[in-house]
Design a protein around this motif. Structure first.
Motif, mmCIF file in Angstrom:
data_model
loop_
_atom_site.group_PDB
_atom_site.id
_atom_site.type_symbol
_atom_site.label_atom_id
_atom_site.label_comp_id
_atom_site.label_asym_id
_atom_site.label_seq_id
_atom_site.Cartn_x
_atom_site.Cartn_y
_atom_site.Cartn_z
ATOM 1 N N ARG A 14 -35.199 29.066 2.945
ATOM 2 C CA ARG A 14 -35.399 29.547 1.582
ATOM 3 C C ARG A 14 -36.621 30.451 1.509
ATOM 4 N NH1 ARG A 14 -35.365 28.410 -4.081
ATOM 5 N NH2 ARG A 14 -37.436 28.881 -4.848
ATOM 6 N N GLN A 47 -24.453 24.521 6.854
ATOM 7 C CA GLN A 47 -24.760 23.691 5.691
ATOM 8 C C GLN A 47 -26.196 23.886 5.233
ATOM 9 O OE1 GLN A 47 -23.026 21.562 3.873
ATOM 10 N NE2 GLN A 47 -24.568 20.278 2.895
ATOM 11 N N GLU A 51 -27.494 25.391 1.611
ATOM 12 C CA GLU A 51 -28.395 24.729 0.662
ATOM 13 C C GLU A 51 -29.543 25.650 0.265
ATOM 14 O OE1 GLU A 51 -29.668 20.703 1.669
ATOM 15 O OE2 GLU A 51 -27.628 20.326 2.371
ATOM 16 N N VAL A 58 -29.683 29.071 -7.922
ATOM 17 C CA VAL A 58 -30.149 28.343 -9.095
ATOM 18 C C VAL A 58 -31.386 29.016 -9.689
ATOM 19 C CG1 VAL A 58 -31.236 26.199 -9.860
ATOM 20 C CG2 VAL A 58 -29.187 26.127 -8.434
ATOM 21 N N SER A 59 -32.277 29.463 -8.813
ATOM 22 C CA SER A 59 -33.503 30.086 -9.323
ATOM 23 C C SER A 59 -33.271 31.547 -9.702
ATOM 24 C CB SER A 59 -34.631 29.964 -8.300
ATOM 25 O OG SER A 59 -34.304 30.642 -7.110
ATOM 26 N N GLN A 65 -20.354 35.498 -4.475
ATOM 27 C CA GLN A 65 -19.000 35.790 -4.922
ATOM 28 C C GLN A 65 -18.043 35.406 -3.812
ATOM 29 O OE1 GLN A 65 -20.838 39.789 -6.502
ATOM 30 N NE2 GLN A 65 -18.616 39.851 -6.694
ATOM 31 N N THR A 73 -29.891 39.543 -6.648
ATOM 32 C CA THR A 73 -29.820 39.907 -8.066
ATOM 33 C C THR A 73 -31.069 40.688 -8.461
ATOM 34 O OG1 THR A 73 -30.919 37.890 -8.739
ATOM 35 C CG2 THR A 73 -28.526 37.823 -8.618
ATOM 36 N N THR A 74 -31.016 41.287 -9.640
ATOM 37 C CA THR A 74 -32.222 41.871 -10.205
ATOM 38 C C THR A 74 -33.191 40.720 -10.445
ATOM 39 O OG1 THR A 74 -31.210 41.625 -12.355
ATOM 40 C CG2 THR A 74 -30.995 43.767 -11.305
ATOM 41 N N THR A 83 -38.543 27.633 -16.640
ATOM 42 C CA THR A 83 -38.797 27.291 -15.240
ATOM 43 C C THR A 83 -40.272 27.102 -14.932
ATOM 44 O OG1 THR A 83 -38.786 29.638 -14.729
ATOM 45 C CG2 THR A 83 -36.754 28.430 -14.338
ATOM 46 N N VAL A 176 -42.467 17.162 -14.001
ATOM 47 C CA VAL A 176 -41.367 17.951 -13.435
ATOM 48 C C VAL A 176 -40.413 18.463 -14.502
ATOM 49 C CG1 VAL A 176 -41.428 16.780 -11.221
ATOM 50 C CG2 VAL A 176 -39.962 15.902 -13.029
ATOM 51 N N ARG A 237 -28.222 29.689 -19.184
ATOM 52 C CA ARG A 237 -27.063 29.644 -18.299
ATOM 53 C C ARG A 237 -25.938 28.879 -18.973
ATOM 54 N NH1 ARG A 237 -30.467 25.477 -16.700
ATOM 55 N NH2 ARG A 237 -29.368 23.633 -16.004
ATOM 56 N N ALA A 238 -24.727 29.211 -18.577
ATOM 57 C CA ALA A 238 -23.576 28.525 -19.141
ATOM 58 C C ALA A 238 -23.577 27.086 -18.642
ATOM 59 C CB ALA A 238 -22.290 29.234 -18.743
ATOM 60 N N PRO A 239 -23.109 26.147 -19.468
ATOM 61 C CA PRO A 239 -23.067 24.748 -19.037
ATOM 62 C C PRO A 239 -22.130 24.592 -17.851
ATOM 63 C CG PRO A 239 -21.966 25.032 -21.171
ATOM 64 C CD PRO A 239 -22.580 26.338 -20.826
ATOM 65 N N LEU A 240 -22.380 23.569 -17.036
ATOM 66 C CA LEU A 240 -21.586 23.341 -15.825
ATOM 67 C C LEU A 240 -20.146 22.998 -16.153
ATOM 68 C CD1 LEU A 240 -24.135 21.244 -13.753
ATOM 69 C CD2 LEU A 240 -23.516 23.637 -13.448
#
Lengths: 240, 240
Positions: A14, A47, A51, A58-59, A65, A73-74, A83, A176, A237-240
DNA sequence: GAGTGGTCTAGACCACCGT
DNA sequence: CGGTGGTCTAGACCACTCC
């Protein structure tokens, strides 16, 4: 003997990807190598790569895609309200020099509302802090924070030179998460004096409860933000 | 032949756990069985259980403590600003009956600012919609939304009875994220008339850009919210 | 030391996108 | 069709918490 734990492989991958995004080796819109190649390059399993990528999705740094690839992304807002739980960090990220004036530090019994928000029994005490937060010496936020005395433990009546979050972490309660309620209000006489704005000036009132890793409420805050102090950004963000 | 894809095992486990939380089989503070037991019960691998739990941690329903267990948290705000991009849904979740009045629908060339926000070339057109959103018939939000005409395609000049998000999704641009900037302002004469509040009343101005699954900006919005219309909640979390 | 979540692997097959 | 990400498994070992 020497402390220093090895960061996880996921976190190493990461961090490396984040650096490539940060220093321009990867630009917005660029396509990443596929997961098998990345696994090869970092000598980890697919794997593990997935991750690391997932956490960057997520961040908000990457988007995936299916069937096509993974793309940069931008750049997302790094000082967004959702955050980041520290205003000192937000003020600094906005390019201003953070400062503060402590108006009052007081230990007193919790009010009924505070006891409810902080899940305290009757008679338990809180440490209440009243401050003006500044950016480049200009008042930006007037805040009232309340922390249960039990939570702070020994660190109870120490100096507040560090942030309250640092104090909480030192006391074993790393914050947190938090829930904030936002409300536009008008400056009354007192707020207009504290924040050096006109009476009736628009302010953003934020009522917030911070929670630690155990989901225990450890601080209740009320804040009044000057309207154009710094941008309050929320990533949605849209809900899961 | 009959469409209907099987939901992933992760999603099945997630849904089942969510139901147990929802119907009271699991209460706030309760400890979940450990990951091996859950894997057994659902007849899936531990990894699959972990992913389901992880998604519930992200959405705020569960919290994990290494070496101790997984616990149900106090229910997070379901109508929070950060986890929901639809105001219609937020108004409904706040317990109000949503309604709207469309003031204007117009197709026109994008302004310079709109072209920048929506990454449009010069001369490209947008569909601009001006609306009043209501809750229990009371005006809550005045909004101005702009969508590139290209994005809507054929659906361009259809009726707007459904939400703009539904229209975008029908056009192949599901909105999955947005960036919002929040600012407290005072109602000027026009806003005070539209929202039926006094001139100088406190309003929350939200400027927002919505993005689709490909991270492409598909809608720019300006909204003015009545102060006490409904709670604007933001769930905050510490950076990774 | 027993119990729990955290990390990691190697391999398999599936589903979707573009040509 | 080839290339990509999406899902899933079985098993291993590690790190932390609590008794």
């Amino acid at each position: 003997m020497s402390g220093g734990r090895r960061p996880s492989l996921v976190s190493q991958v990461r961090t490396e990807l984040l650096q490539e995004i940060g220093d321009g080796r990867l630009l917005a819109g660029d396509k990443l190598p596929n997961e098998y190649e990345l696994a090869d390059r970092f000598a980890v399993s697919r794997q593990t790569v997935r991750e690391a990528i997932q956490s960057l999705v997520v961040s908000g740094h990457l988007s995936r895609q299916r069937g096509t690839g993974t793309f940069v992304t931008t750049a997302p807002s790094r000082h967004a309200l959702d955050t980041n739980v520290s205003y000192t960090a937000m003020i600094r990220d906005a390019g201003l020099e953070p400062g503060e004036t402590v108006l009052e530090v007081l230990r007193r019994p919790a009010s009924a509302a505070e006891a409810r928000a902080l899940r305290l029994g009757s008679g338990q005490e809180v440490v209440a802090v009243e401050r003006i937060r500044r950016g480049n010496d200009r008042p930006l936020i007037y805040s009232r924070d309340r922390i249960p005395a039990d939570v702070l433990g020994d660190a109870g009546q120490e100096r507040l030179s560090d942030s309250l979050y640092a104090m909480l972490e030192a006391a074993g309660h790393r914050v947190v998460g938090a829930t904030a309620r936002l409300l536009p209000v008008l400056a009354d006489r007192r707020l207009s004096e504290l924040l050096q704005v006109g009476e009736g000036a628009p302010l953003l009132h934020i009522h917030q409860v911070d929670r630690d890793t155990d989901d225990v409420p450890v601080m209740e805050s009320d804040e009044w933000h000057v309207a154009d102090a710094f941008d309050v950004i929320v990533n949605r963000r849209a809900p899961l």
